[in-house]
Motif scaffolding. Sequence first.
Motif, mmCIF file in Angstrom:
data_model
loop_
_atom_site.group_PDB
_atom_site.id
_atom_site.type_symbol
_atom_site.label_atom_id
_atom_site.label_comp_id
_atom_site.label_asym_id
_atom_site.label_seq_id
_atom_site.Cartn_x
_atom_site.Cartn_y
_atom_site.Cartn_z
ATOM 1 N N ARG A 10 -18.645 -2.281 42.545
ATOM 2 C CA ARG A 10 -17.227 -2.353 42.906
ATOM 3 C C ARG A 10 -16.399 -2.928 41.766
ATOM 4 N NH1 ARG A 10 -14.014 -6.208 44.407
ATOM 5 N NH2 ARG A 10 -15.742 -7.701 44.561
ATOM 6 N N PHE A 11 -16.908 -3.973 41.119
ATOM 7 C CA PHE A 11 -16.196 -4.607 40.017
ATOM 8 C C PHE A 11 -16.000 -3.622 38.861
ATOM 9 C CE2 PHE A 11 -16.129 -7.319 36.163
ATOM 10 C CZ PHE A 11 -15.011 -8.097 36.457
ATOM 11 N N LEU A 12 -17.049 -2.873 38.534
ATOM 12 C CA LEU A 12 -16.944 -1.886 37.458
ATOM 13 C C LEU A 12 -15.916 -0.815 37.799
ATOM 14 C CD1 LEU A 12 -20.712 -1.429 36.506
ATOM 15 C CD2 LEU A 12 -18.957 -2.663 35.203
ATOM 16 N N ARG A 13 -15.931 -0.328 39.037
ATOM 17 C CA ARG A 13 -14.977 0.710 39.444
ATOM 18 C C ARG A 13 -13.536 0.199 39.365
ATOM 19 N NH1 ARG A 13 -18.836 1.484 43.639
ATOM 20 N NH2 ARG A 13 -17.427 0.423 45.110
ATOM 21 N N GLU A 14 -13.333 -1.028 39.817
ATOM 22 C CA GLU A 14 -11.982 -1.594 39.815
ATOM 23 C C GLU A 14 -11.465 -1.780 38.393
ATOM 24 O OE1 GLU A 14 -12.259 -5.174 42.002
ATOM 25 O OE2 GLU A 14 -12.150 -4.215 43.968
ATOM 26 N N ARG A 15 -12.313 -2.279 37.524
ATOM 27 C CA ARG A 15 -11.857 -2.506 36.151
ATOM 28 C C ARG A 15 -11.651 -1.186 35.417
ATOM 29 N NH1 ARG A 15 -10.982 -6.156 38.511
ATOM 30 N NH2 ARG A 15 -11.110 -8.371 37.999
ATOM 31 N N ARG A 16 -12.458 -0.199 35.693
ATOM 32 C CA ARG A 16 -12.264 1.123 35.078
ATOM 33 C C ARG A 16 -10.937 1.729 35.535
ATOM 34 N NH1 ARG A 16 -13.484 6.208 36.842
ATOM 35 N NH2 ARG A 16 -14.811 5.450 38.564
ATOM 36 N N ALA A 17 -10.626 1.591 36.820
ATOM 37 C CA ALA A 17 -9.386 2.155 37.354
ATOM 38 C C ALA A 17 -8.156 1.464 36.794
ATOM 39 C CB ALA A 17 -9.390 2.055 38.876
ATOM 40 N N ALA A 18 -8.313 0.227 36.354
ATOM 41 C CA ALA A 18 -7.165 -0.529 35.842
ATOM 42 C C ALA A 18 -6.843 -0.221 34.391
ATOM 43 C CB ALA A 18 -7.433 -2.027 36.007
ATOM 44 N N LEU A 19 -7.703 0.531 33.718
ATOM 45 C CA LEU A 19 -7.510 0.823 32.295
ATOM 46 C C LEU A 19 -6.996 2.241 32.095
ATOM 47 C CD1 LEU A 19 -10.536 -0.624 30.269
ATOM 48 C CD2 LEU A 19 -8.156 -1.332 30.147
ATOM 49 N N GLY A 20 -5.939 2.374 31.301
ATOM 50 C CA GLY A 20 -5.475 3.694 30.919
ATOM 51 C C GLY A 20 -6.068 4.096 29.581
ATOM 52 N N PRO A 21 -6.112 5.397 29.269
ATOM 53 C CA PRO A 21 -6.717 5.841 28.006
ATOM 54 C C PRO A 21 -6.028 5.261 26.773
ATOM 55 C CG PRO A 21 -5.548 7.629 29.105
ATOM 56 C CD PRO A 21 -5.641 6.513 30.083
ATOM 57 N N ARG A 22 -4.702 5.126 26.825
ATOM 58 C CA ARG A 22 -4.001 4.588 25.654
ATOM 59 C C ARG A 22 -4.403 3.150 25.371
ATOM 60 N NH1 ARG A 22 -0.114 7.991 23.882
ATOM 61 N NH2 ARG A 22 0.764 9.512 25.340
ATOM 62 N N THR A 23 -4.743 2.397 26.399
ATOM 63 C CA THR A 23 -5.124 0.996 26.235
ATOM 64 C C THR A 23 -6.354 0.842 25.358
ATOM 65 O OG1 THR A 23 -4.245 0.545 28.446
ATOM 66 C CG2 THR A 23 -5.654 -1.133 27.477
ATOM 67 N N VAL A 24 -7.261 1.802 25.436
ATOM 68 C CA VAL A 24 -8.499 1.714 24.662
ATOM 69 C C VAL A 24 -8.499 2.664 23.469
ATOM 70 C CG1 VAL A 24 -9.841 0.931 26.646
ATOM 71 C CG2 VAL A 24 -9.635 3.381 26.205
ATOM 72 N N GLY A 25 -7.322 3.222 23.145
ATOM 73 C CA GLY A 25 -7.213 4.066 21.968
ATOM 74 C C GLY A 25 -7.640 5.500 22.153
ATOM 75 N N LEU A 26 -7.674 5.987 23.411
ATOM 76 C CA LEU A 26 -8.049 7.377 23.674
ATOM 77 C C LEU A 26 -6.807 8.208 23.969
ATOM 78 C CD1 LEU A 26 -11.126 6.857 26.048
ATOM 79 C CD2 LEU A 26 -11.169 7.367 23.604
ATOM 80 N N VAL A 55 -23.021 5.983 35.605
ATOM 81 C CA VAL A 55 -22.728 6.461 36.958
ATOM 82 C C VAL A 55 -23.620 5.755 37.975
ATOM 83 C CG1 VAL A 55 -22.876 8.467 38.494
ATOM 84 C CG2 VAL A 55 -21.793 8.683 36.245
ATOM 85 N N ARG A 56 -24.887 5.585 37.653
ATOM 86 C CA ARG A 56 -25.807 4.905 38.570
ATOM 87 C C ARG A 56 -25.397 3.449 38.791
ATOM 88 N NH1 ARG A 56 -31.283 4.788 36.649
ATOM 89 N NH2 ARG A 56 -30.631 5.560 34.613
ATOM 90 N N LEU A 57 -24.869 2.791 37.757
ATOM 91 C CA LEU A 57 -24.387 1.422 37.929
ATOM 92 C C LEU A 57 -23.199 1.382 38.887
ATOM 93 C CD1 LEU A 57 -24.499 -0.043 34.292
ATOM 94 C CD2 LEU A 57 -26.035 -0.586 36.200
ATOM 95 N N GLU A 58 -22.286 2.332 38.725
ATOM 96 C CA GLU A 58 -21.109 2.361 39.608
ATOM 97 C C GLU A 58 -21.466 2.758 41.035
ATOM 98 O OE1 GLU A 58 -17.514 4.259 38.791
ATOM 99 O OE2 GLU A 58 -17.010 3.028 37.053
ATOM 100 N N GLN A 59 -22.579 3.419 41.208
ATOM 101 C CA GLN A 59 -23.008 3.827 42.549
ATOM 102 C C GLN A 59 -24.034 2.881 43.143
ATOM 103 O OE1 GLN A 59 -24.329 7.866 41.934
ATOM 104 N NE2 GLN A 59 -22.245 8.698 42.037
ATOM 105 N N ALA A 60 -24.220 1.739 42.480
ATOM 106 C CA ALA A 60 -25.165 0.712 42.950
ATOM 107 C C ALA A 60 -26.585 1.234 43.046
ATOM 108 C CB ALA A 60 -24.705 0.150 44.297
ATOM 109 N N ARG A 61 -26.935 2.168 42.159
ATOM 110 C CA ARG A 61 -28.289 2.728 42.158
ATOM 111 C C ARG A 61 -29.074 2.343 40.915
ATOM 112 N NH1 ARG A 61 -28.886 7.718 41.421
ATOM 113 N NH2 ARG A 61 -26.802 8.258 40.629
ATOM 114 N N GLY A 62 -28.414 1.720 39.974
ATOM 115 C CA GLY A 62 -29.078 1.468 38.707
ATOM 116 C C GLY A 62 -29.904 0.197 38.713
ATOM 117 N N PRO A 63 -30.746 0.021 37.694
ATOM 118 C CA PRO A 63 -31.531 -1.212 37.567
ATOM 119 C C PRO A 63 -30.620 -2.362 37.137
ATOM 120 C CG PRO A 63 -31.829 0.146 35.631
ATOM 121 C CD PRO A 63 -30.994 0.957 36.582
#
Length: 273
Positions: A10-26, A55-63
């Motif tokens: 959930r934390f990863l999804r929320e922080r990803r959603a809060a970032l726009g491409p211009r913020t990271v130079g994309l 993707v597995r980390l964001e879906q709570a499936r990763g190690p």
Amino acid sequence: MARARQELARFLRERRAALGPRTVGLAPGAAARRTPGLRREEVAELAHMSVDYYVRLEQARGPRPSARVLDALAEALRLAPAERSHLFRLADWPAPPASPAAVRRVRPHVAGMLERLPGTAAIVTDACYGLVAWNPLAVQLFGYDLSGGATNLARRRFLGQGRMYAGSTAGQFGEVVVARLRRAAERYPHDGHLASLLDELHAGSAEFRRLWAAHPVYAPGHRTKVVDHPELGRLRLNCDVLLVPEDDQEVVLVTADPGTPSAHRLAELAARG
């Protein structure tokens, strides 16, 4: 364990959603984005990991991710120090590893605060005792070489690079400087700027070498010092330290007790503009 993975996801999804491409130079791209923030593929690319793994980390499936992976994600998602620490806690790491280098920029609201302190000389120092901000009264009190921007208080104290006043606490300040630099060396073992500074101080000052070997310890707080100013004469000053913990910086506020000769002299200095 399952709940911890879900919280991390959930934390990863929320922080990803809060970032726009211009913020990271994309580049935003021609196609409209169906959801706000970065795409998973973009975060994976910024963090130098496979898309499938992220993707597995964001879906709570990763190690359980390693500290190296978490550090890469913190950089990719532009996490603040407190957010970075929270990320490591979510992944069940006791503490994040040391940051690669001390923060050498000052936050705008901290710099702005210095200008709203009439009658107070104020400076901000980074973890290596570099000056990163100051107000006009600090320049007048400590010397115009302060405003050059490259001055480091450790160099001023031990190598004579800048104005230093004789006073009652010169020896104590040397211990304070060494204690803080020792703490910085532990926190930022890969900071090349700090390593060069320590080499310079060891080579140029026998007093620094002696104090470094003594392992002094101090805690920031209130101190009173007497200094001999070349124009104002003897001043009795209060030094109070406010911490900026997210950047490992200190705001030093220098005042005089109201109604004292030192306060009048400090007010005269401030009136000069």
